[in-house]
Motif scaffolding. Structure first.
Motif, PDB file in Angstrom:
ATOM      1  N   GLU A  47       4.749   4.369   5.534  1.00 23.65           N
ATOM      2  CA  GLU A  47       3.867   3.798   6.379  1.00 23.65           C
ATOM      3  C   GLU A  47       2.722   4.891   6.590  1.00 23.65           C
ATOM      4  O   GLU A  47       1.490   4.695   6.362  1.00 23.65           O
ATOM      5  CB  GLU A  47       4.464   3.200   7.818  1.00 23.65           C
ATOM      6  N   GLN A  48       3.311   6.102   7.015  1.00 26.91           N
ATOM      7  CA  GLN A  48       2.382   7.198   7.092  1.00 26.91           C
ATOM      8  C   GLN A  48       1.553   7.571   5.790  1.00 26.91           C
ATOM      9  O   GLN A  48       0.331   8.038   5.986  1.00 26.91           O
ATOM     10  CB  GLN A  48       2.830   8.400   7.797  1.00 26.91           C
ATOM     11  N   ILE A  49       2.122   7.587   4.732  1.00 24.53           N
ATOM     12  CA  ILE A  49       1.511   7.647   3.442  1.00 24.53           C
ATOM     13  C   ILE A  49       0.355   6.839   3.140  1.00 24.53           C
ATOM     14  O   ILE A  49      -0.574   7.125   2.752  1.00 24.53           O
ATOM     15  CB  ILE A  49       2.655   7.983   2.380  1.00 24.53           C
ATOM     16  N   ILE A  50       0.753   5.603   3.305  1.00 22.75           N
ATOM     17  CA  ILE A  50      -0.203   4.370   2.931  1.00 22.75           C
ATOM     18  C   ILE A  50      -1.190   4.642   4.193  1.00 22.75           C
ATOM     19  O   ILE A  50      -2.703   4.439   3.582  1.00 22.75           O
ATOM     20  CB  ILE A  50       0.632   3.147   3.321  1.00 22.75           C
ATOM     21  N   GLU A  77      14.563   2.484  -3.530  1.00 20.72           N
ATOM     22  CA  GLU A  77      14.031   1.216  -2.744  1.00 20.72           C
ATOM     23  C   GLU A  77      12.909   1.659  -1.817  1.00 20.72           C
ATOM     24  O   GLU A  77      13.065   2.431  -0.983  1.00 20.72           O
ATOM     25  CB  GLU A  77      15.086   0.386  -1.993  1.00 20.72           C
ATOM     26  N   LEU A  78      11.750   1.059  -1.948  1.00 23.05           N
ATOM     27  CA  LEU A  78      10.819   1.337  -0.970  1.00 23.05           C
ATOM     28  C   LEU A  78      10.760   0.715   0.514  1.00 23.05           C
ATOM     29  O   LEU A  78      10.873  -0.409   0.427  1.00 23.05           O
ATOM     30  CB  LEU A  78       9.179   1.212  -1.505  1.00 23.05           C
ATOM     31  N   ALA A  79      10.577   1.426   1.448  1.00 21.34           N
ATOM     32  CA  ALA A  79      10.531   0.819   2.742  1.00 21.34           C
ATOM     33  C   ALA A  79       9.530   1.587   3.656  1.00 21.34           C
ATOM     34  O   ALA A  79       9.410   2.757   3.569  1.00 21.34           O
ATOM     35  CB  ALA A  79      11.751   0.864   3.242  1.00 21.34           C
ATOM     36  N   LEU A  80       8.960   1.012   4.519  1.00 23.64           N
ATOM     37  CA  LEU A  80       7.846   1.599   5.466  1.00 23.64           C
ATOM     38  C   LEU A  80       8.313   2.537   6.487  1.00 23.64           C
ATOM     39  O   LEU A  80       7.855   3.591   6.389  1.00 23.64           O
ATOM     40  CB  LEU A  80       7.204   0.284   6.308  1.00 23.64           C
ATOM     41  N   TYR A  91       5.081   8.821  -8.514  1.00 24.91           N
ATOM     42  CA  TYR A  91       4.091  10.044  -8.951  1.00 24.91           C
ATOM     43  C   TYR A  91       2.793   9.760  -7.871  1.00 24.91           C
ATOM     44  O   TYR A  91       2.256   8.257  -7.940  1.00 24.91           O
ATOM     45  CB  TYR A  91       3.535   9.807 -10.363  1.00 24.91           C
ATOM     46  N   GLY A  92       2.183  10.645  -7.339  1.00 22.07           N
ATOM     47  CA  GLY A  92       0.829  10.320  -6.765  1.00 22.07           C
ATOM     48  C   GLY A  92      -0.219   9.513  -7.234  1.00 22.07           C
ATOM     49  O   GLY A  92      -0.989   8.852  -6.758  1.00 22.07           O
ATOM     50  N   GLU A  93      -0.443   9.951  -8.724  1.00 21.98           N
ATOM     51  CA  GLU A  93      -1.633   9.246  -9.357  1.00 21.98           C
ATOM     52  C   GLU A  93      -1.266   7.855  -9.512  1.00 21.98           C
ATOM     53  O   GLU A  93      -2.381   6.693  -9.201  1.00 21.98           O
ATOM     54  CB  GLU A  93      -1.618   9.825 -10.677  1.00 21.98           C
ATOM     55  N   GLN A  94      -0.059   7.338  -9.629  1.00 28.46           N
ATOM     56  CA  GLN A  94       0.380   5.765  -9.854  1.00 28.46           C
ATOM     57  C   GLN A  94       0.236   5.264  -8.241  1.00 28.46           C
ATOM     58  O   GLN A  94      -0.158   4.143  -8.185  1.00 28.46           O
ATOM     59  CB  GLN A  94       1.687   5.756 -10.526  1.00 28.46           C
ATOM     60  N   LEU A  95       0.773   6.015  -7.418  1.00 28.64           N
ATOM     61  CA  LEU A  95       0.641   5.457  -5.976  1.00 28.64           C
ATOM     62  C   LEU A  95      -0.921   5.460  -5.546  1.00 28.64           C
ATOM     63  O   LEU A  95      -1.167   4.185  -5.080  1.00 28.64           O
ATOM     64  CB  LEU A  95       1.423   6.630  -5.096  1.00 28.64           C
ATOM     65  N   PHE A  96      -1.859   6.193  -5.927  1.00 30.09           N
ATOM     66  CA  PHE A  96      -3.191   5.888  -5.327  1.00 30.09           C
ATOM     67  C   PHE A  96      -3.633   4.718  -6.397  1.00 30.09           C
ATOM     68  O   PHE A  96      -4.672   3.984  -5.754  1.00 30.09           O
ATOM     69  CB  PHE A  96      -4.019   7.265  -5.715  1.00 30.09           C
TER      70      PHE A  96
END
Length: 112
Positions: free
Chosen positions: A10-13, A35-38, A71-76
């Motif tokens: 959540e902080q990253i988003i 598994e992704l979770a906020l 990966y940061g690039e994919q996340l962005f």
């Protein structure tokens, strides 16, 4: 994004949402099954180096026995496309977009 720190997804988003021009030169690592979770915490560190066709993970990642999550690039890219299609996307919408990309290697289409 500042590296070598632990943040919730959540902080990253929120950081990506506020600063769209931030560097994507980072990766997210986690202790969990991926598994992704906020509310789950992720370690922000460097990309792995590639040596003789093998990924060599940063020392801090290896010492903590962490797994690559994103990966940061994919996340962005995923968050940018999702926010472009749905500017008022909730954090949960963005998690779904990230999960969808992991599973399908394509962006989640938001129906307007």
């Amino acid at each position: 994004m500042r590296k070598h720190q632990e943040l919730s997804l959540e902080q990253i988003i929120e950081q990506v949402r506020l600063d769209k021009f931030s560097s994507d030169d980072f990766c997210l690592y986690g202790r969990e099954d991926g598994e992704l979770a906020l509310d789950r915490l992720y370690w922000v560190s460097d990309y792995p180096d590639v040596v003789e066709d093998r990924d060599v993970y940063p020392t801090d990642v290896v010492e903590q026995d962490l797994q690559l999550v994103y990966y940061g690039e994919q996340l962005f890219d995923v968050l940018s496309v999702a926010l472009e299609e749905k500017p008022d996307a909730s954090p949960q919408d963005l998690i779904e977009a990230l999960k969808y990309y992991q599973e399908h290697d394509t962006f989640l289409p938001f129906d307007n």
